[in-house]
Design a protein around this motif. Sequence first.
Motif, PDB file in Angstrom:
ATOM      1  N   LEU A 133      -8.702  21.310  51.618  1.00 20.61           N
ATOM      2  CA  LEU A 133      -7.553  21.675  50.785  1.00 20.61           C
ATOM      3  C   LEU A 133      -6.682  22.714  51.474  1.00 20.61           C
ATOM      4  O   LEU A 133      -5.442  22.621  51.435  1.00 20.61           O
ATOM      5  N   ASP A 134      -7.309  23.675  52.122  1.00 22.25           N
ATOM      6  CA  ASP A 134      -6.555  24.714  52.836  1.00 22.25           C
ATOM      7  C   ASP A 134      -5.696  24.092  53.940  1.00 22.25           C
ATOM      8  O   ASP A 134      -4.517  24.416  54.083  1.00 22.25           O
ATOM      9  N   ARG A 135      -6.291  23.199  54.719  1.00 18.73           N
ATOM     10  CA  ARG A 135      -5.566  22.540  55.810  1.00 18.73           C
ATOM     11  C   ARG A 135      -4.404  21.703  55.266  1.00 18.73           C
ATOM     12  O   ARG A 135      -3.293  21.762  55.771  1.00 18.73           O
ATOM     13  N   VAL A 136      -4.669  20.959  54.207  1.00 16.95           N
ATOM     14  CA  VAL A 136      -3.655  20.065  53.647  1.00 16.95           C
ATOM     15  C   VAL A 136      -2.492  20.861  53.055  1.00 16.95           C
ATOM     16  O   VAL A 136      -1.330  20.564  53.314  1.00 16.95           O
ATOM     17  N   ASN A 138      -1.804  24.396  53.283  1.00 19.09           N
ATOM     18  CA  ASN A 138      -1.203  25.479  54.070  1.00 19.09           C
ATOM     19  C   ASN A 138      -0.666  25.026  55.415  1.00 19.09           C
ATOM     20  O   ASN A 138       0.344  25.545  55.876  1.00 19.09           O
ATOM     21  N   LEU A 139      -1.338  24.079  56.047  1.00 18.41           N
ATOM     22  CA  LEU A 139      -0.855  23.601  57.343  1.00 18.41           C
ATOM     23  C   LEU A 139      -0.023  22.325  57.210  1.00 18.41           C
ATOM     24  O   LEU A 139       0.527  21.839  58.184  1.00 18.41           O
ATOM     25  N   LYS A 140      -0.003  21.782  55.983  1.00 18.46           N
ATOM     26  CA  LYS A 140       0.761  20.554  55.687  1.00 18.46           C
ATOM     27  C   LYS A 140       0.351  19.411  56.613  1.00 18.46           C
ATOM     28  O   LYS A 140       1.184  18.668  57.113  1.00 18.46           O
ATOM     29  N   GLU A 178      -9.853  11.485  51.990  1.00 17.23           N
ATOM     30  CA  GLU A 178      -8.646  11.639  52.797  1.00 17.23           C
ATOM     31  C   GLU A 178      -7.591  12.233  51.891  1.00 17.23           C
ATOM     32  O   GLU A 178      -7.455  11.828  50.737  1.00 17.23           O
ATOM     33  N   ALA A 179      -6.834  13.197  52.408  1.00 18.55           N
ATOM     34  CA  ALA A 179      -5.889  13.911  51.561  1.00 18.55           C
ATOM     35  C   ALA A 179      -4.615  14.245  52.320  1.00 18.55           C
ATOM     36  O   ALA A 179      -4.628  14.433  53.534  1.00 18.55           O
ATOM     37  N   ILE A 180      -3.531  14.320  51.549  1.00 18.50           N
ATOM     38  CA  ILE A 180      -2.238  14.734  52.095  1.00 18.50           C
ATOM     39  C   ILE A 180      -1.468  15.421  50.976  1.00 18.50           C
ATOM     40  O   ILE A 180      -1.557  15.031  49.813  1.00 18.50           O
ATOM     41  N   ALA A 181      -0.718  16.469  51.333  1.00 23.93           N
ATOM     42  CA  ALA A 181       0.057  17.204  50.338  1.00 23.93           C
ATOM     43  C   ALA A 181       1.341  16.441  50.012  1.00 23.93           C
ATOM     44  O   ALA A 181       1.888  15.729  50.855  1.00 23.93           O
ATOM     45  N   SER A 182       1.799  16.612  48.787  1.00 29.56           N
ATOM     46  CA  SER A 182       3.084  16.031  48.397  1.00 29.56           C
ATOM     47  C   SER A 182       4.195  16.775  49.135  1.00 29.56           C
ATOM     48  O   SER A 182       3.966  17.822  49.742  1.00 29.56           O
ATOM     49  N   ASP A 183       5.410  16.252  49.074  1.00 27.82           N
ATOM     50  CA  ASP A 183       6.528  16.863  49.794  1.00 27.82           C
ATOM     51  C   ASP A 183       6.756  18.318  49.407  1.00 27.82           C
ATOM     52  O   ASP A 183       7.095  19.144  50.250  1.00 27.82           O
ATOM     53  N   ASP A 184       6.576  18.643  48.117  1.00 26.36           N
ATOM     54  CA  ASP A 184       6.785  20.024  47.679  1.00 26.36           C
ATOM     55  C   ASP A 184       5.527  20.885  47.835  1.00 26.36           C
ATOM     56  O   ASP A 184       5.527  22.055  47.458  1.00 26.36           O
ATOM     57  N   THR A 185       4.475  20.313  48.388  1.00 34.68           N
ATOM     58  CA  THR A 185       3.171  20.962  48.633  1.00 34.68           C
ATOM     59  C   THR A 185       2.568  21.609  47.386  1.00 34.68           C
ATOM     60  O   THR A 185       1.790  22.545  47.478  1.00 34.68           O
TER      61      THR A 185
END
Length: 197
Positions: A133-136, A138-140, A178-185
Amino acid sequence: MKKDLTVSATFTNGRSASEKRIDDRRKEHRRAGSSPEEMHRLIHEMAIQKFELEMQNEELLQAREELKDGLDRFTRLYDFSPAGYATLARDSTIIEINLTGAGMLGVERSLLAGDRFGRFIAPDDLAIFNALLDRVFNLKEQGSCDLCLLQSKSSNQNHGSQANLIPDMSEQLKVRIEAIASDDTQECLTVFTSVKG
Protein backbone atom coordinates in the motif's frame (compact mmCIF):
# COMPACT_ATOMS: atom_id res chain seq x y z
CA MET A 1 -21.21 7.74 -18.68
CA LYS A 2 -19.51 9.99 -21.23
CA LYS A 3 -22.04 8.96 -23.87
CA ASP A 4 -24.84 9.81 -21.44
CA LEU A 5 -23.42 13.32 -20.97
CA THR A 6 -23.07 13.73 -24.73
CA VAL A 7 -26.68 12.69 -25.30
CA SER A 8 -27.83 15.10 -22.58
CA ALA A 9 -25.82 17.97 -24.10
CA THR A 10 -27.16 17.15 -27.57
CA PHE A 11 -30.72 17.17 -26.25
CA THR A 12 -30.19 20.50 -24.45
CA ASN A 13 -28.59 22.07 -27.52
CA GLY A 14 -31.36 20.72 -29.76
CA ARG A 15 -34.03 22.08 -27.43
CA SER A 16 -32.39 25.52 -27.33
CA ALA A 17 -32.14 25.58 -31.11
CA SER A 18 -35.80 24.54 -31.44
CA GLU A 19 -36.92 27.23 -29.00
CA LYS A 20 -34.95 29.84 -30.95
CA ARG A 21 -36.48 28.66 -34.23
CA ILE A 22 -39.98 28.90 -32.74
CA ASP A 23 -39.30 32.42 -31.46
CA ASP A 24 -37.91 33.43 -34.86
CA ARG A 25 -41.00 32.01 -36.58
CA ARG A 26 -43.32 33.93 -34.25
CA LYS A 27 -41.49 37.18 -35.00
CA GLU A 28 -41.55 36.42 -38.72
CA HIS A 29 -45.25 35.56 -38.53
CA ARG A 30 -46.04 38.88 -36.85
CA ARG A 31 -44.15 40.76 -39.57
CA ALA A 32 -45.66 38.82 -42.47
CA GLY A 33 -49.24 38.87 -41.23
CA SER A 34 -51.47 35.85 -41.02
CA SER A 35 -52.02 34.84 -44.63
CA PRO A 36 -53.30 31.29 -45.27
CA GLU A 37 -50.06 30.41 -47.09
CA GLU A 38 -48.00 31.57 -44.11
CA MET A 39 -50.17 29.57 -41.72
CA HIS A 40 -49.72 26.42 -43.86
CA ARG A 41 -45.97 26.97 -43.95
CA LEU A 42 -45.84 27.35 -40.15
CA ILE A 43 -47.97 24.25 -39.63
CA HIS A 44 -45.67 22.32 -41.96
CA GLU A 45 -42.56 23.48 -40.07
CA MET A 46 -44.13 22.57 -36.73
CA ALA A 47 -44.93 19.08 -38.07
CA ILE A 48 -41.30 18.69 -39.13
CA GLN A 49 -40.10 19.84 -35.70
CA LYS A 50 -42.46 17.38 -34.04
CA PHE A 51 -41.06 14.58 -36.20
CA GLU A 52 -37.48 15.63 -35.33
CA LEU A 53 -38.32 15.60 -31.62
CA GLU A 54 -39.86 12.15 -31.90
CA MET A 55 -36.71 10.88 -33.62
CA GLN A 56 -34.51 12.46 -30.92
CA ASN A 57 -36.66 10.82 -28.26
CA GLU A 58 -36.21 7.42 -29.93
CA GLU A 59 -32.44 7.98 -30.09
CA LEU A 60 -32.40 8.88 -26.38
CA LEU A 61 -34.38 5.76 -25.49
CA GLN A 62 -32.01 3.62 -27.58
CA ALA A 63 -28.96 5.23 -25.94
CA ARG A 64 -30.51 4.58 -22.52
CA GLU A 65 -31.01 0.88 -23.37
CA GLU A 66 -27.41 0.62 -24.61
CA LEU A 67 -26.14 2.18 -21.37
CA LYS A 68 -28.29 -0.20 -19.31
CA ASP A 69 -27.01 -3.21 -21.28
CA GLY A 70 -23.41 -2.02 -20.86
CA LEU A 71 -23.89 -1.58 -17.11
CA ASP A 72 -25.41 -5.07 -16.85
CA ARG A 73 -22.43 -6.58 -18.73
CA PHE A 74 -19.94 -4.68 -16.57
CA THR A 75 -21.73 -5.74 -13.37
CA ARG A 76 -21.67 -9.41 -14.41
CA LEU A 77 -18.00 -9.16 -15.37
CA TYR A 78 -17.08 -7.41 -12.12
CA ASP A 79 -19.12 -9.52 -9.71
CA PHE A 80 -18.60 -12.95 -11.24
CA SER A 81 -14.99 -12.65 -12.31
CA PRO A 82 -12.79 -15.56 -11.17
CA ALA A 83 -10.59 -12.99 -9.40
CA GLY A 84 -11.35 -10.87 -6.35
CA TYR A 85 -11.57 -7.13 -6.98
CA ALA A 86 -11.51 -4.50 -4.27
CA THR A 87 -11.18 -0.74 -4.10
CA LEU A 88 -9.32 0.27 -0.95
CA ALA A 89 -8.70 3.58 0.79
CA ARG A 90 -5.21 4.53 1.98
CA ASP A 91 -5.82 2.87 5.38
CA SER A 92 -7.02 -0.34 3.63
CA THR A 93 -10.70 0.44 4.28
CA ILE A 94 -12.80 -1.49 1.78
CA ILE A 95 -14.71 0.95 -0.40
CA GLU A 96 -16.00 -1.66 -2.81
CA ILE A 97 -15.49 -5.38 -3.33
CA ASN A 98 -16.88 -7.88 -5.81
CA LEU A 99 -18.71 -11.08 -4.93
CA THR A 100 -15.68 -13.26 -5.64
CA GLY A 101 -13.50 -11.16 -3.31
CA ALA A 102 -16.10 -11.30 -0.54
CA GLY A 103 -16.30 -15.07 -1.01
CA MET A 104 -12.51 -15.36 -0.69
CA LEU A 105 -12.75 -13.54 2.64
CA GLY A 106 -15.69 -15.69 3.68
CA VAL A 107 -17.92 -12.69 4.36
CA GLU A 108 -21.13 -11.41 2.81
CA ARG A 109 -20.24 -8.43 0.63
CA SER A 110 -22.70 -6.03 2.27
CA LEU A 111 -20.85 -6.45 5.59
CA LEU A 112 -17.44 -5.57 4.17
CA ALA A 113 -17.94 -1.93 3.13
CA GLY A 114 -16.07 0.21 5.64
CA ASP A 115 -14.17 -2.73 7.14
CA ARG A 116 -10.38 -2.90 6.82
CA PHE A 117 -8.91 -5.31 4.32
CA GLY A 118 -5.81 -5.47 6.51
CA ARG A 119 -7.83 -7.33 9.17
CA PHE A 120 -7.99 -10.29 6.79
CA ILE A 121 -4.23 -10.47 6.21
CA ALA A 122 -2.27 -13.12 8.13
CA PRO A 123 -0.23 -11.41 10.89
CA ASP A 124 3.06 -12.66 9.41
CA ASP A 125 2.17 -11.00 6.06
CA LEU A 126 0.76 -7.70 7.33
CA ALA A 127 4.09 -5.87 6.89
CA ILE A 128 4.24 -7.07 3.26
CA PHE A 129 0.70 -5.80 2.64
CA ASN A 130 1.41 -2.43 4.29
CA ALA A 131 4.58 -2.06 2.20
CA LEU A 132 2.50 -2.73 -0.94
CA LEU A 133 0.00 0.00 0.00
CA ASP A 134 2.83 2.39 0.82
CA ARG A 135 4.50 1.77 -2.55
CA VAL A 136 1.24 2.10 -4.48
CA PHE A 137 0.01 5.27 -2.75
CA ASN A 138 3.24 7.14 -2.02
CA LEU A 139 5.42 6.14 -4.96
CA LYS A 140 2.45 5.86 -7.35
CA GLU A 141 3.79 2.57 -8.66
CA GLN A 142 1.89 -0.54 -9.56
CA GLY A 143 2.80 -3.30 -7.13
CA SER A 144 2.14 -6.90 -6.25
CA CYS A 145 2.84 -9.39 -3.49
CA ASP A 146 1.96 -12.89 -2.32
CA LEU A 147 0.42 -13.32 1.11
CA CYS A 148 -2.17 -15.27 3.08
CA LEU A 149 -5.73 -14.11 3.67
CA LEU A 150 -7.54 -15.14 6.81
CA GLN A 151 -11.07 -16.29 6.12
CA SER A 152 -13.87 -15.25 8.45
CA LYS A 153 -15.52 -17.70 10.83
CA SER A 154 -18.89 -16.25 9.80
CA SER A 155 -18.64 -17.55 6.23
CA ASN A 156 -21.92 -19.46 6.54
CA GLN A 157 -23.88 -16.65 8.19
CA ASN A 158 -26.05 -14.32 6.13
CA HIS A 159 -26.53 -11.73 8.83
CA GLY A 160 -24.63 -10.01 11.57
CA SER A 161 -22.38 -7.02 11.97
CA GLN A 162 -18.75 -6.29 11.25
CA ALA A 163 -17.94 -6.80 14.93
CA ASN A 164 -18.92 -10.46 14.52
CA LEU A 165 -16.56 -11.00 11.58
CA ILE A 166 -13.58 -12.57 13.26
CA PRO A 167 -10.95 -13.86 10.83
CA ASP A 168 -10.05 -17.45 11.59
CA MET A 169 -6.31 -18.01 12.00
CA SER A 170 -6.67 -21.65 10.94
CA GLU A 171 -8.43 -20.86 7.64
CA GLN A 172 -5.90 -19.24 5.31
CA LEU A 173 -5.91 -18.72 1.57
CA LYS A 174 -2.66 -17.91 -0.24
CA VAL A 175 -3.26 -15.10 -2.77
CA ARG A 176 -1.38 -12.84 -5.11
CA ILE A 177 -2.46 -9.20 -4.83
CA GLU A 178 -1.83 -6.71 -7.59
CA ALA A 179 -2.59 -3.07 -6.89
CA ILE A 180 -2.47 0.36 -8.48
CA ALA A 181 -3.54 3.76 -7.17
CA SER A 182 -6.31 5.72 -8.83
CA ASP A 183 -5.38 8.93 -10.67
CA ASP A 184 -6.12 11.07 -7.61
CA THR A 185 -4.22 8.56 -5.38
CA GLN A 186 -7.11 8.45 -2.91
CA GLU A 187 -8.06 4.87 -3.78
CA CYS A 188 -6.20 1.70 -4.59
CA LEU A 189 -7.57 -0.70 -7.18
CA THR A 190 -6.67 -4.28 -6.30
CA VAL A 191 -7.11 -7.69 -7.85
CA PHE A 192 -6.36 -10.83 -5.87
CA THR A 193 -6.22 -14.41 -7.06
CA SER A 194 -5.53 -17.60 -5.19
CA VAL A 195 -2.15 -19.22 -5.78
CA LYS A 196 -0.94 -22.70 -5.02
CA GLY A 197 1.76 -23.24 -2.52
